[in-house]
Enzyme design. Structure first.
Site, mmCIF file in Angstrom:
data_model
loop_
_atom_site.group_PDB
_atom_site.id
_atom_site.type_symbol
_atom_site.label_atom_id
_atom_site.label_comp_id
_atom_site.label_asym_id
_atom_site.label_seq_id
_atom_site.Cartn_x
_atom_site.Cartn_y
_atom_site.Cartn_z
ATOM 1 N N CYS A 127 6.242 -4.492 15.907
ATOM 2 C CA CYS A 127 5.802 -3.498 16.881
ATOM 3 C C CYS A 127 4.370 -3.846 17.291
ATOM 4 O O CYS A 127 3.529 -4.123 16.434
ATOM 5 C CB CYS A 127 5.860 -2.091 16.272
ATOM 6 S SG CYS A 127 7.508 -1.659 15.665
ATOM 7 N N SER A 164 11.835 6.514 8.046
ATOM 8 C CA SER A 164 11.574 6.198 9.449
ATOM 9 C C SER A 164 12.080 4.793 9.760
ATOM 10 O O SER A 164 11.810 3.855 9.014
ATOM 11 C CB SER A 164 10.066 6.270 9.695
ATOM 12 O OG SER A 164 9.781 5.805 10.992
ATOM 13 N N CYS A 204 -1.277 5.949 9.991
ATOM 14 C CA CYS A 204 -0.074 5.243 10.419
ATOM 15 C C CYS A 204 -0.415 3.936 11.113
ATOM 16 O O CYS A 204 -1.284 3.889 11.971
ATOM 17 C CB CYS A 204 0.702 6.111 11.407
ATOM 18 S SG CYS A 204 1.427 7.511 10.620
ATOM 19 N N GLU A 263 0.832 -1.188 0.000
ATOM 20 C CA GLU A 263 0.000 0.000 0.000
ATOM 21 C C GLU A 263 0.871 1.245 0.000
ATOM 22 O O GLU A 263 1.939 1.273 0.608
ATOM 23 C CB GLU A 263 -0.929 -0.032 1.204
ATOM 24 C CG GLU A 263 -1.816 -1.254 1.095
ATOM 25 C CD GLU A 263 -3.008 -1.231 2.006
ATOM 26 O OE1 GLU A 263 -3.030 -0.424 2.948
ATOM 27 O OE2 GLU A 263 -3.915 -2.029 1.762
ATOM 28 N N SER A 289 11.397 5.862 15.248
ATOM 29 C CA SER A 289 10.149 5.513 15.922
ATOM 30 C C SER A 289 10.499 5.110 17.358
ATOM 31 O O SER A 289 11.027 4.032 17.591
ATOM 32 C CB SER A 289 9.501 4.358 15.139
ATOM 33 O OG SER A 289 8.288 4.002 15.722
ATOM 34 N N LEU A 290 10.240 5.990 18.312
ATOM 35 C CA LEU A 290 10.777 5.827 19.676
ATOM 36 C C LEU A 290 9.755 5.168 20.611
ATOM 37 O O LEU A 290 10.007 4.117 21.170
ATOM 38 C CB LEU A 290 11.194 7.206 20.197
ATOM 39 C CG LEU A 290 12.158 7.238 21.357
ATOM 40 C CD1 LEU A 290 13.447 6.508 21.054
ATOM 41 C CD2 LEU A 290 12.457 8.688 21.752
ATOM 42 N N ASN A 291 8.664 5.817 20.839
ATOM 43 C CA ASN A 291 7.480 5.257 21.509
ATOM 44 C C ASN A 291 7.596 4.949 23.001
ATOM 45 O O ASN A 291 6.599 4.571 23.624
ATOM 46 C CB ASN A 291 6.994 3.996 20.782
ATOM 47 C CG ASN A 291 6.793 4.274 19.315
ATOM 48 O OD1 ASN A 291 6.152 5.253 18.955
ATOM 49 N ND2 ASN A 291 7.362 3.450 18.456
ATOM 50 N N CYS A 301 1.057 -2.122 15.776
ATOM 51 C CA CYS A 301 1.005 -1.901 14.326
ATOM 52 C C CYS A 301 0.290 -3.037 13.610
ATOM 53 O O CYS A 301 0.627 -4.212 13.800
ATOM 54 C CB CYS A 301 2.429 -1.760 13.803
ATOM 55 S SG CYS A 301 2.524 -1.694 12.009
ATOM 56 N N CYS A 340 3.446 8.378 0.982
ATOM 57 C CA CYS A 340 3.995 7.449 1.973
ATOM 58 C C CYS A 340 4.224 6.113 1.272
ATOM 59 O O CYS A 340 3.301 5.499 0.749
ATOM 60 C CB CYS A 340 3.014 7.307 3.141
ATOM 61 S SG CYS A 340 3.583 6.141 4.392
ATOM 62 N N ASN A 344 -3.785 4.966 16.055
ATOM 63 C CA ASN A 344 -4.880 4.693 15.138
ATOM 64 C C ASN A 344 -5.402 3.305 15.455
ATOM 65 O O ASN A 344 -4.685 2.326 15.275
ATOM 66 C CB ASN A 344 -4.393 4.771 13.690
ATOM 67 C CG ASN A 344 -4.059 6.200 13.306
ATOM 68 O OD1 ASN A 344 -4.879 7.096 13.459
ATOM 69 N ND2 ASN A 344 -2.847 6.421 12.850
ATOM 70 N N CYS A 355 6.000 -6.818 7.327
ATOM 71 C CA CYS A 355 7.104 -6.323 8.162
ATOM 72 C C CYS A 355 7.433 -7.359 9.224
ATOM 73 O O CYS A 355 6.540 -8.013 9.767
ATOM 74 C CB CYS A 355 6.742 -4.999 8.831
ATOM 75 S SG CYS A 355 8.157 -4.256 9.679
ATOM 76 N N GLY A 373 6.732 -2.083 6.188
ATOM 77 C CA GLY A 373 8.112 -2.565 6.180
ATOM 78 C C GLY A 373 9.069 -1.653 6.912
ATOM 79 O O GLY A 373 8.755 -0.515 7.257
ATOM 80 N N GLU A 374 10.250 -2.203 7.183
ATOM 81 C CA GLU A 374 11.337 -1.462 7.833
ATOM 82 C C GLU A 374 12.384 -1.202 6.750
ATOM 83 O O GLU A 374 13.102 -2.119 6.331
ATOM 84 C CB GLU A 374 11.891 -2.306 8.981
ATOM 85 C CG GLU A 374 13.252 -1.899 9.508
ATOM 86 C CD GLU A 374 13.347 -0.458 9.987
ATOM 87 O OE1 GLU A 374 12.655 -0.093 10.942
ATOM 88 O OE2 GLU A 374 14.141 0.312 9.390
HETATM 89 S S1 SF4 Z 1 5.546 0.181 12.944
HETATM 90 FE FE1 SF4 Z 1 6.835 0.031 11.090
HETATM 91 S S2 SF4 Z 1 8.614 -1.183 11.785
HETATM 92 FE FE2 SF4 Z 1 7.013 -1.495 13.343
HETATM 93 S S3 SF4 Z 1 5.952 -3.372 12.657
HETATM 94 FE FE3 SF4 Z 1 4.819 -1.600 11.777
HETATM 95 S S4 SF4 Z 1 5.688 -1.358 9.706
HETATM 96 FE FE4 SF4 Z 1 7.145 -2.630 10.892
#
Ligand code: SF4
Length: 375
Positions: free
Chosen positions: A144, A221, A363, A97, A244-246, A147, A133, A320, A140, A191-192
């Site tokens: 996380c 990111s 996101c 996407e 991406s800290l969180n 996500c 984006c 989200n 991925c 993805g990363e």
């Molecule tokens: S936030 Fe980004 S790095 Fe983390 S699982 Fe989702 S897509 Fe992968």
């Protein structure tokens, strides 16, 4: 194990590679430049459209099954706020996407990067600047916990051509052409990117040299793949960096992002501090706020301490929501209180307006409608 995929089209090849290809076909080397222009600047979709190339060469491309390789837009979801979520398909049946946000994502608001009074129009809408984006992998592996993409696992890396191809397909669909139109690119989709580093960086170079998007309008990111942060800092052409800290401590971050067990906060923040920033450039720390988990006043103070002295801003994103995710969205007041504490600690902090929530384009929501039903 990620299965690597060879490029099937010309999209993704550099000027050097295209020049080698035309020379091998007995053509003069300047045909490489013509192909490069046709692929990236004009973004033509078939060899037949490349009027600068001689007819017999175009035919020989067809005979050798050399396609240009622009991916197909399989589906398109349009949000009430103008955001468009594209499902983009590749020849092996995999898809990713890609999201078009006609007024940016507002994450950068207030950092001096706005487009001033420029106003563009596409499809009857006006916009100051647009952001695309882009995805870097199918699914991925980083896992996380907040996500939706993570629920898919990783299927494979995208090639450089597939990463650039998402941008080309969206620009063509929106009838937009950088550098004439102001377009930002964020590598924040599925993805990363740093787990597909070589292809991602090749795509960046093609977007700069070929498509015409300045590197200063791109942001990547990462969830915190520390060695690649150092690699990015050494690149002559590179996007801006977002991390991406969180969470501000290892216990909490480890529970939200398993990657923290491999590269903890000390290593991550050291890499951030060492990252060579250009004039006026800032790092971005992204922070997804999860109700009652990482959004307390104490946590905000701890975060301010952790990143004190880093030339950075914080983008706050209220979660989200989505099925399969165990967290809730915090109340607006908690979000603004978190922001206030950071600002009082001297850390520039911005609240990102969610885009395209109604079409699951915000996101952490990508791939929700397409594959979640099958899980
Ligand atoms: S936030 Fe980004 S790095 Fe983390 S699982 Fe989702 S897509 Fe992968």
């Amino acid at each position: 194990m990620i299965e690597e995929k060879q490029p099937t089209g010309l999209l993704g090849l550099s000027l050097r590679e295209l020049t080698d290809l035309v020379e091998e076909s007995g053509q003069p080397s300047y045909r490489g430049q013509q192909l490069f222009e046709a692929l990236y600047r004009q973004r033509l979709e078939s060899a037949e459209q490349i009027s600068t190339l001689p007819q017999e060469f175009r035919q020989s491309m067809g005979q050798r099954s050399l396609s240009l390789g622009v991916p197909t837009i399989e589906k398109k979801f349009v949000s009430s706020d103008g955001t468009v979520r594209y499902l983009i398909a590749f020849p092996d049946g995999q898809s990713v996407e890609t999201v078009w946000m006609p007024d940016g994502d507002e994450g950068e608001a207030g950092d001096g990067s706005e487009a001033g009074n420029e106003v563009e129009t596409t499809a009857g809408r006006t916009w100051n600047r647009a952001t695309i984006c882009v995805s870097s992998q199918v699914g991925c592996a980083v896992d996380c916990q907040f996500c939706l993409t993570a629920l898919l696992g990783v299927k494979r890396n995208l090639t450089a051509g597939e990463i650039v191809g998402q941008v080309c397909a969206v620009l063509n669909d929106q009838s937009v052409s950088p550098p004439k139109n102001r377009v930002n690119i964020v590598f924040m989709g599925m993805g990363e990117p740093f787990l597909n580093y070589e292809n991602f960086m090749k795509a960046v170079r093609l977007l700069v040299e070929g498509v015409g998007v300045p590197e200063s309008r791109m942001t990547v990111s990462t969830a915190g793949i520390v060695p690649r942060i150092y690699d990015l800092g050494a690149e002559p052409v590179r996007p801006k960096l977002a991390i991406s800290l969180n969470a501000p401590n290892d216990e909490l971050r480890g529970s939200l992002m398993p990657i923290n067990r491999k590269w903890n906060l000390e290593k991550l923040v050291s890499a951030a501090r060492a990252f060579p920033l250009r004039n006026r450039e800032k790092l971005t720390f992204e922070y997804v706020l999860l109700d009652g988990v990482n959004d307390s006043e104490q946590t905000a103070r701890e975060l301010g301490e952790l990143i004190r002295g880093v030339r950075a801003k914080v983008n706050l994103i209220a979660l989200n929501p989505g099925p399969g995710i165990a967290f809730q969205t915090p109340a607006q007041e908690r979000v603004t209180q978190f922001q206030r504490i950071l600002i009082a600690a001297g850390v520039p902090a911005f609240i990102r307006r969610p885009r395209g929530r109604d079409i699951y384009a915000a996101c952490g929501q990508l791939k929700r409608t397409v594959e979640l039903a099958a899980i």
